[in-house]
Scaffold this motif. Sequence first.
Motif, mmCIF file in Angstrom:
data_model
loop_
_atom_site.group_PDB
_atom_site.id
_atom_site.type_symbol
_atom_site.label_atom_id
_atom_site.label_comp_id
_atom_site.label_asym_id
_atom_site.label_seq_id
_atom_site.Cartn_x
_atom_site.Cartn_y
_atom_site.Cartn_z
ATOM 1 N N LEU A 282 0.726 -1.219 0.018
ATOM 2 C CA LEU A 282 0.004 0.015 -0.098
ATOM 3 C C LEU A 282 0.933 1.308 -0.117
ATOM 4 C CD1 LEU A 282 -2.175 -2.197 0.532
ATOM 5 C CD2 LEU A 282 -3.062 -0.518 2.453
ATOM 6 N N THR A 283 0.465 2.184 -0.732
ATOM 7 C CA THR A 283 0.934 3.685 -0.747
ATOM 8 C C THR A 283 0.328 4.438 0.557
ATOM 9 O OG1 THR A 283 -0.716 4.610 -2.035
ATOM 10 C CG2 THR A 283 1.034 3.685 -3.130
ATOM 11 N N ASP A 285 -1.211 7.134 0.151
ATOM 12 C CA ASP A 285 -2.711 7.480 -0.447
ATOM 13 C C ASP A 285 -3.463 6.412 0.268
ATOM 14 O OD1 ASP A 285 -1.730 9.920 -1.173
ATOM 15 O OD2 ASP A 285 -1.439 9.043 -3.126
ATOM 16 N N ASP A 286 -3.211 5.147 0.015
ATOM 17 C CA ASP A 286 -4.106 3.935 0.553
ATOM 18 C C ASP A 286 -4.479 4.020 1.960
ATOM 19 O OD1 ASP A 286 -4.091 3.006 -2.164
ATOM 20 O OD2 ASP A 286 -2.233 1.775 -1.739
ATOM 21 N N PHE A 287 -3.362 4.318 2.556
ATOM 22 C CA PHE A 287 -3.530 4.105 4.258
ATOM 23 C C PHE A 287 -4.469 5.349 4.306
ATOM 24 C CE2 PHE A 287 0.454 1.566 4.209
ATOM 25 C CZ PHE A 287 -0.011 0.710 5.079
ATOM 26 N N ILE A 288 -4.274 6.449 3.736
ATOM 27 C CA ILE A 288 -5.092 7.623 4.046
ATOM 28 C C ILE A 288 -6.584 7.322 3.797
ATOM 29 C CG2 ILE A 288 -5.767 10.069 3.163
ATOM 30 C CD1 ILE A 288 -2.638 10.612 2.945
ATOM 31 N N SER A 289 -7.119 6.608 2.774
ATOM 32 C CA SER A 289 -8.272 6.075 2.238
ATOM 33 C C SER A 289 -8.719 5.220 3.221
ATOM 34 C CB SER A 289 -8.244 5.433 0.872
ATOM 35 O OG SER A 289 -7.680 6.184 0.113
ATOM 36 N N ILE A 290 -8.067 4.353 3.770
ATOM 37 C CA ILE A 290 -8.412 3.336 4.921
ATOM 38 C C ILE A 290 -8.899 4.279 6.295
ATOM 39 C CG2 ILE A 290 -7.805 1.682 6.322
ATOM 40 C CD1 ILE A 290 -6.061 0.394 4.087
ATOM 41 N N ALA A 291 -8.014 5.160 6.604
ATOM 42 C CA ALA A 291 -8.396 6.096 7.837
ATOM 43 C C ALA A 291 -9.600 6.584 7.570
ATOM 44 C CB ALA A 291 -7.358 6.871 8.113
ATOM 45 N N GLN A 292 -9.821 7.381 6.375
ATOM 46 C CA GLN A 292 -10.954 7.943 5.986
ATOM 47 C C GLN A 292 -12.233 7.278 6.094
ATOM 48 O OE1 GLN A 292 -9.678 9.760 2.238
ATOM 49 N NE2 GLN A 292 -9.289 11.593 3.119
ATOM 50 N N SER A 293 -12.163 5.819 5.375
ATOM 51 C CA SER A 293 -13.233 4.965 5.583
ATOM 52 C C SER A 293 -13.673 4.323 6.755
ATOM 53 C CB SER A 293 -12.762 3.830 4.486
ATOM 54 O OG SER A 293 -12.746 4.239 3.276
ATOM 55 N N PHE A 294 -12.817 4.232 7.978
ATOM 56 C CA PHE A 294 -13.138 4.009 8.901
ATOM 57 C C PHE A 294 -14.261 4.858 9.805
ATOM 58 C CE2 PHE A 294 -12.531 4.261 13.570
ATOM 59 C CZ PHE A 294 -12.461 3.003 13.923
#
Length: 298
Positions: A282-283, A285-294
């Motif tokens: 994961l990049t 940006d992927d980790f940011i998307s996961i945190a937002q989806s949480f």
Amino acid sequence: MNQPSVPLLGPVKIRELAAKLNIRPTKTLGQNFVHDAGTVRRIVRDAGVEAGDHVVEVGPGLGSLTLAILETGAIVSAIEIDPPLAQALPSTVAEVQPESAARIAVTNRDAMEVASVAYLALPPVLEATEDFVPKHLVANLPYNVAVPILLTLLQTLPTLETVTVMVQLEVADRLAAEPGSKTYGVPSVKAHWYADVWRGAKISRNVFWPVPNVDSALVHMRRHPEPVGVPRSDVFDVVDAAFAQRRKTLRQALSTWAGSAARAEEILRDAGVDPSLRGEKLTIDDFISIAQSFTKVS
């Protein structure tokens, strides 16, 4: 361009200073002093330091890199944890490079305790005219604390535009690693939150006294705007969870963080991330998307 003919510290002078100060380099503080003028000048050149720039240096030691920074005409605020070294550095500069004495100040503290620019010493040349606004971080960092120091100062000194540090070769590879590589991990991802990161030149162990057991390398960072819309701490929590069990799929690795494996999968799919992947793919940006989806899935 001709190299400036300003005196720097060679092997003999390094040992003389250490003997005068009764300094015996310790592994605890990661003390390996650079004694090669070509190396320290290369670091400063690669860092892009120019006259008038405000530079933070961590762990100046006896002053080899400090003098190379100062000879450009830059203004330096150094952070040194060892009291005898911190006390001696201004005197060394005044002796070896007297024209630079007003452009250096040293604070005796642990770099991990620097909570803002107010914790940095103000060089005399600025005292009556302006504040110290750090633009560059240039340092030969102790191997055992290089990553936490970097992440701390990137967080607490937001005016930093570039970072050029010499670290253990293995640490340099980890910081600059890209997704999918064996060395990609927590330091890589968190560094990319703040900046574009790439590895620079490899540095021989023979330019240090005492000679360490490993080679070093330069790491370069150029700060980019921090992501908005999600707190850094939330993203870093995801990163830590994903790599705590890096051999497991994200569905499993994030199960405790998310509350269950099923909820982790729901969050990952909402973020557009395959739950069967591992964190190393994961990049940032992927980790940011996961945190937002949480937050959304909650």
